[in-house]
Write a protein that holds these residues in place. Structure first.
Motif, PDB file in Angstrom:
ATOM      1  N   GLU A 243       0.847  -1.188   0.000  1.00 25.33           N
ATOM      2  CA  GLU A 243       0.000   0.000   0.000  1.00 25.33           C
ATOM      3  C   GLU A 243       0.892   1.251   0.000  1.00 25.33           C
ATOM      4  O   GLU A 243       1.698   1.437   0.919  1.00 25.33           O
ATOM      5  CB  GLU A 243      -0.909  -0.001   1.237  1.00 25.33           C
ATOM      6  N   PHE A 244       0.777   2.073  -1.040  1.00 25.58           N
ATOM      7  CA  PHE A 244       1.582   3.281  -1.222  1.00 25.58           C
ATOM      8  C   PHE A 244       3.085   2.983  -1.149  1.00 25.58           C
ATOM      9  O   PHE A 244       3.887   3.841  -0.773  1.00 25.58           O
ATOM     10  CB  PHE A 244       1.195   4.362  -0.198  1.00 25.58           C
ATOM     11  N   GLY A 245       3.452   1.765  -1.479  1.00 25.11           N
ATOM     12  CA  GLY A 245       4.878   1.417  -1.509  1.00 25.11           C
ATOM     13  C   GLY A 245       5.526   1.323  -0.144  1.00 25.11           C
ATOM     14  O   GLY A 245       6.745   1.397  -0.032  1.00 25.11           O
ATOM     15  N   GLN A 246       4.713   1.146   0.906  1.00 27.72           N
ATOM     16  CA  GLN A 246       5.277   1.129   2.268  1.00 27.72           C
ATOM     17  C   GLN A 246       4.765  -0.077   3.048  1.00 27.72           C
ATOM     18  O   GLN A 246       3.642  -0.533   2.824  1.00 27.72           O
ATOM     19  CB  GLN A 246       4.868   2.406   2.991  1.00 27.72           C
ATOM     20  N   ARG A 291      -6.931   0.263  -4.092  1.00 25.73           N
ATOM     21  CA  ARG A 291      -5.751   1.047  -3.687  1.00 25.73           C
ATOM     22  C   ARG A 291      -4.633   0.956  -4.729  1.00 25.73           C
ATOM     23  O   ARG A 291      -3.744   1.800  -4.751  1.00 25.73           O
ATOM     24  CB  ARG A 291      -5.237   0.560  -2.327  1.00 25.73           C
ATOM     25  N   LEU A 292      -4.711  -0.052  -5.610  1.00 27.99           N
ATOM     26  CA  LEU A 292      -3.696  -0.162  -6.660  1.00 27.99           C
ATOM     27  C   LEU A 292      -3.823   0.963  -7.692  1.00 27.99           C
ATOM     28  O   LEU A 292      -2.910   1.210  -8.466  1.00 27.99           O
ATOM     29  CB  LEU A 292      -3.799  -1.517  -7.367  1.00 27.99           C
ATOM     30  N   GLN A 293      -4.987   1.626  -7.692  1.00 28.91           N
ATOM     31  CA  GLN A 293      -5.197   2.717  -8.654  1.00 28.91           C
ATOM     32  C   GLN A 293      -4.761   4.070  -8.103  1.00 28.91           C
ATOM     33  O   GLN A 293      -4.880   5.084  -8.794  1.00 28.91           O
ATOM     34  CB  GLN A 293      -6.678   2.799  -9.032  1.00 28.91           C
ATOM     35  N   VAL A 294      -4.312   4.087  -6.841  1.00 31.75           N
ATOM     36  CA  VAL A 294      -3.974   5.359  -6.216  1.00 31.75           C
ATOM     37  C   VAL A 294      -2.494   5.399  -5.859  1.00 31.75           C
ATOM     38  O   VAL A 294      -1.956   4.451  -5.296  1.00 31.75           O
ATOM     39  CB  VAL A 294      -4.823   5.566  -4.932  1.00 31.75           C
TER      40      VAL A 294
END
Ligand code: SF4
Length: 387
Positions: A243-246, A291-294
């Motif tokens: 999620e958000f690369g974290q 969430r993959l689209q954000v």
């Protein structure tokens, strides 16, 4: 109302030996050899993240692992512990030069693995080569390229049976072999410098190629293609998005129970040999998860330049983003998390004050201004109405 302050451009990337101060402490970027953490290394990094930092780990767009919130007085001790794990280069210049990204689906001994291994060693040894801080190499020799959407200055790719060395920004390249690829890649880097590609130590290959084209011998045509990574089973194991690369450090430690970890430039990890993965904090395992689209950068309070927080709003707006559309939420006009254009961008211009940009970057002209997070949550159609 005064304009939002201009974001600061550093022109270099933080490393482990050259960390960058952020809003939550030092960011220590670990450039794992061949983009891989063994089980021992993954467990070690997770433990050190909790001991010396705030226990949060980011994965960068160049497949590096960032340890966040590192205490300044613990940095030297952390480096020694990372060195013991085999994750530290001989010096900061060698660390900066060894900027090699490899397609994560490699198999031991294949062209991608062999060339990336030799190129990493050659760059470490090339002490006389001073390239711009962000200058990087992509080794992408699987059946079809998967890294063409990822920033790199020099690329090794495959057409059918042949390997092609290509300067970023050019549609033609030089036929190479597994044996000649590394020497030719270094020669192309030296050509870039000789042609004045890095005035004052900064510059990218794409800009030079737009100005003067590739070397004359680079005449073999290479088709370009786009690749989208999705969570799930892949040839080398299982891909899990973050999620958000974290992720929390504990998630990395738990993942290591399932196999070694390959870092990817897609805000995702590949767990080698894993047939499936359990749900863990920060992981996205479902390819249809909204969430993959954000995309959302660190934002406040983790980034010193952020004008507002980003990720809570991103989480809340994700289910309202139309299918197939990307929403980028940026804490300032720098747009770190998505340097290119996105269909929808919200850029913070002050605390809880966002501008909406359509089909542009975080710094482009907005269509709507002065949108608060609560207004967007109450009426997510503000994102798309009138389009
Ligand atoms: S875009 Fe985000 S992470 Fe980058 S400087 Fe601005 S607030 Fe910080």
């Amino acid at each position: 109302m005064s304009a939002a302050p201009e974001p600061k451009v550093y022109g270099w990337c933080p490393g482990a030996l050259r960390p960058m101060m952020s809003g939550d402490g030092l960011v220590v970027r670990v450039r794992a050899p061949l983009g891989k953490l063994s089980v021992t290394q993954a467990r070690g990094v997770a433990r050190l993240s909790q001991e010396f930092g705030n226990g949060l780990l980011d994965i960068s767009a160049r497949a590096n692992l960032q340890m966040r919130g590192i205490r300044e007085d613990g940095h030297a001790e952390l480096i020694e512990a990372l060195r013991d794990l085999g994750l530290i280069d001989p010096d900061a210049r060698a660390e900066a030069r060894r900027n090699v990204l490899l397609a994560p689906f490699w198999a031991t001994g294949d062209d991608t693995h062999a060339i990336a291994t030799d190129l990493s060693a050659a760059l470490t040894a090339a002490a006389d080569l001073t390239l711009p801080g962000k200058f990087g190499f992509a080794v992408d020799c699987g059946a079809a390229p998967v890294l063409q959407d990822t920033a790199a200055d020099i690329r090794v790719e495959r057409i059918g049976e042949a390997l092609i060395l290509r300067a970023d920004g050019s549609e033609t390249g030089l036929p190479v072999t597994r044996e000649s690829a590394v020497a030719e890649a270094l020669a192309l880097a030296r050509w870039f410098l000789k042609q004045g590609g890095a005035p004052e130590g900064r510059g990218r290959m794409r800009r030079l190629i737009a100005r003067r084209g590739p070397p004359a011998a680079y005449a073999a045509t290479m088709a370009t293609t786009s690749f989208t990574a999705k969570p799930g089973a892949v040839p080398a194991g299982t891909l899990a998005a973050l999620e958000f690369g974290q992720m929390p450090a504990a998630t990395l430690a738990d993942l290591a129970d399932h196999g070694a970890i390959r870092l990817t430039p897609w805000r995702a990890l590949l767990v080698e040999g894993a047939a499936s993965l359990p749900p863990l904090p920060g992981l996205i395992l479902d390819a249809t998860d909204p969430r993959l689209q954000v995309i959302a950068c660190t934002g406040a309070p983790g980034c010193l330049q952020a004008l507002s927080s980003t990720r809570d709003l991103a989480r809340d707006l994700a289910p309202h983003v139309p299918a197939g559309t990307k929403l980028h939420i940026s804490g300032c006009a720098k747009g770190c998390a998505c340097p290119g254009a996105a269909a929808l961008t919200l850029t913070a211009t002050a605390q809880d004050d966002f501008s909406l940009i359509r089909h542009g970057t975080a710094a482009d002209q907005p269509l709507k201004t002065h949108l608060s997070a609560d207004a967007l949550r109450a009426a997510p159609e503000l994102l798309t109405e009138g389009s």
